[in-house]
Design an enzyme around this catalytic site. Structure first.
Site, PDB file in Angstrom:
ATOM      1  N   GLY A   1       0.593  -1.253   0.098  1.00 53.98           N
ATOM      2  CA  GLY A   1      -0.017   0.005  -0.074  1.00 53.98           C
ATOM      3  C   GLY A   1       0.779   1.271  -0.005  1.00 53.98           C
ATOM      4  O   GLY A   1       0.360   2.350   0.339  1.00 53.98           O
ATOM      5  N   SER A   2       1.917   1.285  -0.512  1.00 58.08           N
ATOM      6  CA  SER A   2       3.024   2.566  -0.408  1.00 58.08           C
ATOM      7  C   SER A   2       2.223   3.579  -1.277  1.00 58.08           C
ATOM      8  O   SER A   2       2.386   4.578  -0.999  1.00 58.08           O
ATOM      9  CB  SER A   2       4.234   2.117  -0.910  1.00 58.08           C
ATOM     10  OG  SER A   2       4.567   1.649  -2.017  1.00 58.08           O
TER      11      SER A   2
ATOM     12  N   LYS B   1      -5.848  -7.962  -8.732  1.00 59.76           N
ATOM     13  CA  LYS B   1      -7.187  -8.655  -9.611  1.00 59.76           C
ATOM     14  C   LYS B   1      -7.714  -7.918 -10.630  1.00 59.76           C
ATOM     15  O   LYS B   1      -7.635  -6.681 -10.734  1.00 59.76           O
ATOM     16  CB  LYS B   1      -8.167  -8.971  -8.528  1.00 59.76           C
ATOM     17  CG  LYS B   1      -7.578 -10.005  -7.228  1.00 59.76           C
ATOM     18  CD  LYS B   1      -7.404 -11.321  -7.596  1.00 59.76           C
ATOM     19  CE  LYS B   1      -6.713 -12.102  -6.535  1.00 59.76           C
ATOM     20  NZ  LYS B   1      -6.277 -13.547  -6.814  1.00 59.76           N
TER      21      LYS B   1
ATOM     22  N   ILE C   1     -10.754  -6.199 -12.490  1.00 57.47           N
ATOM     23  CA  ILE C   1     -11.784  -5.694 -12.075  1.00 57.47           C
ATOM     24  C   ILE C   1     -12.921  -6.137 -12.980  1.00 57.47           C
ATOM     25  O   ILE C   1     -12.698  -5.886 -14.328  1.00 57.47           O
ATOM     26  CB  ILE C   1     -11.888  -3.981 -12.203  1.00 57.47           C
ATOM     27  CG1 ILE C   1     -10.990  -3.375 -11.074  1.00 57.47           C
ATOM     28  CG2 ILE C   1     -13.196  -3.390 -11.792  1.00 57.47           C
ATOM     29  CD1 ILE C   1     -11.200  -3.480  -9.625  1.00 57.47           C
TER      30      ILE C   1
ATOM     31  N   HIS D   1       0.684   1.022 -13.126  1.00 52.79           N
ATOM     32  CA  HIS D   1       1.613  -0.155 -13.565  1.00 52.79           C
ATOM     33  C   HIS D   1       3.288   0.078 -13.487  1.00 52.79           C
ATOM     34  O   HIS D   1       3.428   1.049 -14.153  1.00 52.79           O
ATOM     35  CB  HIS D   1       1.003  -0.559 -15.011  1.00 52.79           C
ATOM     36  CG  HIS D   1       1.860  -1.935 -15.730  1.00 52.79           C
ATOM     37  ND1 HIS D   1       1.198  -3.253 -15.244  1.00 52.79           N
ATOM     38  CD2 HIS D   1       2.733  -1.984 -16.408  1.00 52.79           C
ATOM     39  CE1 HIS D   1       1.830  -4.114 -15.733  1.00 52.79           C
ATOM     40  NE2 HIS D   1       3.101  -3.283 -16.264  1.00 52.79           N
TER      41      HIS D   1
ATOM     42  N   ASP E   1      -4.310  -3.592 -18.282  1.00 49.71           N
ATOM     43  CA  ASP E   1      -3.135  -2.703 -18.477  1.00 49.71           C
ATOM     44  C   ASP E   1      -3.519  -2.156 -19.966  1.00 49.71           C
ATOM     45  O   ASP E   1      -2.437  -1.915 -20.746  1.00 49.71           O
ATOM     46  CB  ASP E   1      -1.744  -3.545 -18.639  1.00 49.71           C
ATOM     47  CG  ASP E   1      -1.554  -3.960 -17.252  1.00 49.71           C
ATOM     48  OD1 ASP E   1      -2.168  -3.299 -16.193  1.00 49.71           O
ATOM     49  OD2 ASP E   1      -0.857  -5.061 -17.168  1.00 49.71           O
TER      50      ASP E   1
HETATM   51  C1  GAR Z   1       3.402  -1.177  -7.123  1.00 53.30           C
HETATM   52  O1  GAR Z   1       4.772  -1.259  -8.114  1.00 53.30           O
HETATM   53  C2  GAR Z   1       2.421  -1.145  -8.688  1.00 53.30           C
HETATM   54  O2  GAR Z   1       2.713  -0.553  -9.706  1.00 53.30           O
HETATM   55  C3  GAR Z   1       2.293  -2.557  -8.964  1.00 53.30           C
HETATM   56  O3  GAR Z   1       2.263  -3.190  -7.491  1.00 53.30           O
HETATM   57  C4  GAR Z   1       3.325  -2.272  -6.431  1.00 53.30           C
HETATM   58  C5  GAR Z   1       2.247  -2.081  -5.700  1.00 53.30           C
HETATM   59  O4  GAR Z   1       3.030  -1.521  -4.594  1.00 53.30           O
HETATM   60  N1  GAR Z   1       1.145  -2.799  -9.556  1.00 53.30           N
HETATM   61  C6  GAR Z   1       0.982  -3.864 -10.466  1.00 53.30           C
HETATM   62  O5  GAR Z   1       1.789  -4.609 -10.750  1.00 53.30           O
HETATM   63  C7  GAR Z   1      -0.523  -3.914 -11.071  1.00 53.30           C
HETATM   64  N2  GAR Z   1      -0.514  -4.557 -12.528  1.00 53.30           N
HETATM   65  P1  GAR Z   1       2.208  -0.874  -3.237  1.00 53.30           P
HETATM   66  O6  GAR Z   1       1.351  -1.878  -2.634  1.00 53.30           O
HETATM   67  O7  GAR Z   1       3.521  -0.333  -2.273  1.00 53.30           O
HETATM   68  O8  GAR Z   1       1.682   0.368  -3.648  1.00 53.30           O
END
Ligand code: GAR
Length: 216
Positions: free
Chosen positions: A21-22, A100, A102, A118, A159
């Site tokens: 969740g950053s 997941k 949507i 992404h 995407d």
């Molecule tokens: C992030 O790098 C985001 O771009 C990626 O997951 C990570 C979540 O980090 N998302 C995907 O790969 C979606 N296709 P976070 O939980 O620290 O925000």
């Protein structure tokens, strides 16, 4: 009282997250600092023990866990997700590391109101199976010299929605996927709040699947 026409209304945001969740935290901190005029009204996750849910709970933000395994069929799952978003009266749904797809019925109902980040330069290195660290591994294996985050509207395919913003980071010859992920994440934490702010201020326009920004 005269209305200030430039005054921004407070938008209602629902966050979807599966992991640390950053990105959610980066957006939340700009809201806390009054840089983004919005309220995070709900955090939805498929993972009850993820960092995003912990952070939401610690900050008094409503949470809900919706996992397809908890429903007998896809309609129950869709219904739970759709009714949560509807009940929140969301203006914007922000996918922040939500792993997941949507359901298409929700994408249709919220056309151009769902955004995703992404961790690579779409349209390269996107699609089914390409999420999280898999993306960085694929970028390094390809020999690409540049990567970086893409923020895009969500459509029915992984995407593939209209691109809103991208940032470029270098890929170095001895990078591990973790090294690259760290470098990309730094840019994610800048670009995602910027996009959310611009959307909340109605400064992103979309025409024929192409987006454009109105400057502040
Ligand atoms: C992030 O790098 C985001 O771009 C990626 O997951 C990570 C979540 O980090 N998302 C995907 O790969 C979606 N296709 P976070 O939980 O620290 O925000």
């Amino acid at each position: 009282m005269t209305e200030n026409l430039t005054q921004k209304s407070t938008k209602r945001i629902v966050i979807f997250a599966s992991g640390g969740g950053s990105n959610f935290r980066a957006i939340h901190s700009k809201i806390e600092d009054s840089i983004i005029s919005a309220e995070i009204v709900l955090v939805v996750s498929n993972n009850p023990t993820c960092g995003a849910i912990e952070y939401a709970k610690n900050n008094g933000i409503s949470t809900i866990i919706i996992n397809s395994k908890g429903y007998p069929d896809k309609f129950g799952y869709l219904d739970a997700m759709r009714s949560s978003i509807r009940a929140s009266t969301a203006d914007l749904v922000v996918l922040a590391g939500f792993m997941k797809l949507i359901p298409k019925e929700i994408v249709k109902e919220y056309t151009n109101k769902i955004i995703n980040i992404h961790p690579a330069l779409l349209p390269a290195f996107g699609g089914k199976g390409l999420f999280g660290m898999n993306v960085h591994k694929a970028v390094i294996e390809s020999g690409a010299k540049y990567s970086g985050p893409t923020v895009h509207f969500v459509n029915e395919e992984y995407d593939k929605g209209s691109i809103i913003a991208q940032r470029i980071v270098s890929v170095f010859p001895d990078d591990s996927p973790e090294d690259l992920a760290k470098r990309v994440l730094i840019e994610e934490h800048k670009i995602y709040p910027e996009v959310v702010k611009a959307i909340c201020e109605n400064r992103i326009k979309i025409s024929k699947n192409k987006t454009s920004w109105i400057e502040e």
